[in-house]
Scaffold this active site. Structure first.
Site: not given
Length: 233
Positions: A131, A135
């Site tokens: 990600h 995040k």
């Protein structure tokens, strides 16, 4: 439909654009803890905030009898209490670790594959998830959902991000700039390997799924998942 956005970060802004493109209206934006919750002109609330704000946001919507969907991860130790609160209030709540329509199909593929692999102990399973660097939680809620599905159908008892261990699914959680989300599951033996993978090309799939879920849930009562929205199972 009038939508309250509980959390106005990158996902909130993506949801706003898609909602407006689908002829909806954003009538409330909550981005700071001190913001006031005025749901008087809202039909549904969409929560993409941060773990520390999720329970407050969801509770406020339920108190106002506003259907609420949440894609915030990292707060699930309180999930059952929210479900109980929703039922007590005769409210409407839907949580998904990932609102992408493709990811929810991927969940079903993962479930079926783990069922098929359940008795084949010569294969070890591992996962890689990637990600963007902004995040906050690792592993992702999506990765945890995938791991829990595998645990339900195999000899594995838990998951870990520290190092590979017997009876624990190793999740290699990477954070790389501008990666929307990639999840790959691998079953490896001395003879061969089986891999399934989902790659998001942008954030629009997550935002679109959230808006579709909001459209679906607007006039319903109860606790739901994306399987209900997609009529899966």
């Amino acid at each position: 439909m009038n939508i309250a956005l509980l959390g106005y970060g990158r996902m909130g802004k993506s949801i706003e654009k898609i909602a407006i493109d689908r002829n909806h209206h954003i009538t409330l934006k909550i981005s700071e803890p001190e913001d006031k919750f005025d749901f008087s002109n809202c039909d549904v609330a969409i929560d993409f905030s941060v773990p520390s704000a999720a329970v407050r946001n969801i509770t406020k919507a339920l108190d106002a009898n506003i259907p609420v969907i949440s894609g915030t991860t990292g707060w699930l130790e309180d999930y059952e209490s929210i479900v109980d609160y929703c039922n007590k209030k005769n409210g409407t709540f839907l949580y998904a670790s990932n609102f992408s329509l493709g990811v929810n199909i991927f969940f079903e593929l993962n479930k079926v594959l783990s069922e098929l692999m359940g008795g084949l102990n010569d294969y070890s399973v591992s996962m890689e998830e990637i990600h963007h660097t902004q995040k906050l939680d690792a592993p992702s809620g999506t990765a945890i959902t995938l791991a829990e599905q595998i645990i339900d159908n195999t000899h594995y008892k838990n998951w870990t991000i520290e190092k590979p261990e017997a009876n624990k699914i190793y999740i290699n959680a990477k954070r790389i700039k501008d990666v929307p989300g990639t999840h790959e599951i691998s079953y490896d033996s001395k003879i061969d390997s089986i891999n399934i993978k989902h790659t998001a090309h942008n954030r629009q799939g997550f935002a679109l799924g959230a808006v579709i879920a909001a459209e679906w849930i607007k006039d319903k009562k109860g606790v739901f998942t994306m399987k209900d929205v997609l009529n899966i199972g």
